[in-house]
Design an enzyme around this catalytic site. Structure first.
Site, PDB file in Angstrom:
ATOM      1  N   CYS A 128       3.074  -5.283   6.133  1.00  0.00           N
ATOM      2  CA  CYS A 128       2.773  -5.014   5.628  1.00  0.00           C
ATOM      3  C   CYS A 128       4.535  -3.940   4.813  1.00  0.00           C
ATOM      4  O   CYS A 128       5.224  -3.983   4.937  1.00  0.00           O
ATOM      5  CB  CYS A 128       1.659  -3.593   4.993  1.00  0.00           C
ATOM      6  SG  CYS A 128       0.504  -4.324   5.832  1.00  0.00           S
TER       7      CYS A 128
ATOM      8  N   HIS B 145       0.410  -1.143  -0.096  1.00  0.00           N
ATOM      9  CA  HIS B 145      -0.552   0.205  -0.214  1.00  0.00           C
ATOM     10  C   HIS B 145       0.726   1.805  -0.016  1.00  0.00           C
ATOM     11  O   HIS B 145       1.809   1.142  -0.064  1.00  0.00           O
ATOM     12  CB  HIS B 145      -0.356  -0.031   1.622  1.00  0.00           C
ATOM     13  CG  HIS B 145      -0.335  -0.113   2.638  1.00  0.00           C
ATOM     14  ND1 HIS B 145       0.080   0.755   2.868  1.00  0.00           N
ATOM     15  CD2 HIS B 145       0.439  -1.023   3.818  1.00  0.00           C
ATOM     16  CE1 HIS B 145       0.716   0.608   4.289  1.00  0.00           C
ATOM     17  NE2 HIS B 145       0.245  -0.444   4.110  1.00  0.00           N
TER      18      HIS B 145
END
Lengths: 320, 236
Positions: B202, B186
């Site tokens: 992440c 992301h």
């Protein structure tokens, strides 16, 4: 290394299937197709050749390598295009002896199993031999997580060779200086690609023929030649003390793979059996097949077709 | 590039990470839900060619660098590199240890992006795929964070996408088969953090880069996470 098996599974399959030897489709040659590219191309070369030159209809069946052997035993499959030895030696021996259901072509392709580095790694780290991995000053150059130990990929979790590589690391002693990583092959090969891209040292289990030798400049680490007296392999499944009881501190024994076929073909399709017995690939053939499928993205069918067009004379010799 | 530039060396990694830690998978599940919101940092080291020494590249230095240059160090900026691989064009290869994400192009090339990873790296290695993609994704803090942090509590039902949202401009949701792994690639509202092991899991990219990647990736694309930080998965 592609062939994976457990002794237990082998025994179960063999005990169930050795007794059967019925012909599956008398008028059709059923060829098993394992999951790796060189075997897929070989399966297609066999299929196209026997159809074009002998008029024999064929059927290609995608199966795992063990299942193909099992179905040769049960009479459902006629050909295995690439049986790896010594990985499947025990099973092949049991299926071949005493007029068993399997015949192994006498002509094999030499294969290798080693520990490898990239050319850049050899130059930058000074590593030459497998035993160098026991030296902390060498091992720490492969350290990617700051714990002072290097990292080495020893194979995928399910491979029969991975357990032996762990034994080899223990026998040489580099299990004390290196973390032994078990990961899928795609992850390991991508790690080699990334290491090459940024000139990062990397060391890994390697087998050939394999496209990595075409893709990158690879150096095989030196080690003493295979010595049977230095190899005692106790399977993990058979003994909790397997690692301590095992030894393997020399190079692997000569590896090779062969076409295997159902014994009944000698009677039902003698021309096909003779053809299969004469097929003789070089390691370079197999590497090129693998490279064309994996790296160039061609289909096994297209690669087989091109190979046949370029090697008509060889196929003609094998058909005589 | 300043004196704190990053040089690739043949003998040693130009970037290295001090993370002598192996998280439990259960703990990872919690922190990966938090994704980019927490702000704990572990050191990345980069090679300073001016002094020929390894220097700590921590959040303070990273912020300082970003303020001075308006961007991350050159090594982490998007570029096309030679990349010989058997993987098909369109494949993503993540090297969390070196803070690079490669998008494979034809003809043995790749686009290399700088990334930030969690404080324990990515936490695992393996093969997944892009199962879903979202523009300006909503971020929902995990229950533990809502309980502990009043700022997070106001977003317990989800923080709408936007410049302040820690997930940034785009999110690629990583799936194993048809299952969401809860790992994401992301954007970020902290672009200075690219190149660091900071926050909690992440893969973070600056918003321009994740938007560029988003425009190139197809649903179903193969994602290979490399074997970074062996301690993270030793024995798994």
């Amino acid at each position: 290394m592609k062939a994976t098996f457990s002794v237990t599974v082998q025994a179960a399959i063999i005990s169930c299937l050795l007794a059967f030897s019925s012909s599956a489709q008398a008028d059709k040659l059923v060829i098993g197709v394992p999951a790796w590219p060189s075997a897929q191309v070989t399966a297609n070369i066999i299929a196209m050749s026997v159809k074009d030159r002998l008029g024999v209809e064929t059927d290609l069946q995608e199966r795992g390598t063990l299942t193909i052997l099992g179905e040769i035993g049960s009479g459902d499959i006629d050909v295995h295009p690439e049986i790896w030895l010594p990985n499947l030696s025990q099973m092949v021996e049991r299926m071949s002896k005493d007029e068993g259901p399997l015949r192994l072509s006498q002509i094999g392709v030499d294969a290798t199993q080693n520990i490898c580095v990239t050319r850049g790694t050899a130059a930058s780290t000074g590593i030459k031999a497998v035993s160098d991995l026991t030296r902390p000053e060498i091992a720490e150059q492969f350290d990617s997580d700051g714990d002072g130990k290097g990292e080495i990929w020893i194979g995928a979790k399910t491979w029969s060779s991975t357990e032996i590589e762990r034994i080899r690391a223990h026998s040489y002693g580099y299990d004390k200086t290196m973390n032994l990583l078990e990961m899928p092959e795609d992850v390991a090969m991508a790690a080699v690609d990334a290491a090459v891209a940024i000139s990062q040292p990397i060391v890994f289990y390697c087998y050939g023929p394999h496209h990595v030798f075409e893709l990158h400049d690879i150096v095989t680490l030196e080690e003493p030649p295979y010595d049977a007296s230095h190899w005692t392999i106790v399977k993990r499944a058979d003994d909790p003390q397997w690692l301590e009881k095992s030894t393997a501190d020399t190079a692997w024994d000569r590896s090779h793979f062969h076409i295997g076929y159902a014994t009944r073909l000698e009677k039902d399709m003698p021309q096909v059996a003779e053809f299969l017995n004469r097929i003789s690939f070089d390691p370079s053939d197999t590497t090129a097949m693998s490279y064309a499928v994996v790296v160039e993205g061609k289909s096994p069918q297209d690669v087989a077709k091109s190979w046949i067009e370029a090697n008509g004379d060889r196929i003609g010799e094998w058909m005589k | 590039m300043s004196a704190l530039g990053i040089a690739s060396r043949l003998n040693s990694p130009s970037i290295r990470r001090n993370v002598p830690f192996r998280p439990a998978i259960a703990a990872l599940l919690v922190i990966f839900c938090a994704c980019a919101a927490l702000a704990q940092a572990l050191e990345t080291q980069i090679f300073d060619p001016a002094t020929r020494t390894w220097v700590t590249y921590d959040p303070r230095q990273a912020v300082k660098y970003y303020r001075a240059h308006g961007q991350t160090p050159e090594e982490f900026q998007r570029r096309i590199v030679d990349f010989k691989t058997a993987e098909k064009p369109g494949t993503i290869i993540i090297d969390g240890d070196k803070h690079f994400l490669y998008f494979v192009l034809p003809n043995f090339q790749a686009i290399r992006y700088g990334i930030g990873v969690g404080k324990e790296g990515f936490g695992w290695a393996g093969i997944v795929k892009v199962g879903r993609m979202q523009e300006w994704p909503t971020w929902t803090p995990p229950a533990e964070m809502v309980e502990r942090d009043p700022k997070a509590a106001q977003y317990k039902d989800g923080m709408p996408g936007g410049p302040e949202n820690p997930l940034g401009a785009r999110a690629l949701y990583l799936y194993e088969g048809n299952q969401d792994t809860i790992y994401r690639i992301h954007g970020t509202n902290q672009p200075w953090s690219i190149g660091l092991n900071i926050s909690s899991g992440c893969i973070r990219m600056n918003n321009d880069d994740v938007t560029d990647l988003y425009s190139r990736v197809e649903i179903g694309a193969k994602v290979i996470v490399l074997m970074q930080g062996a301690a993270l998965y030793r024995g798994v």
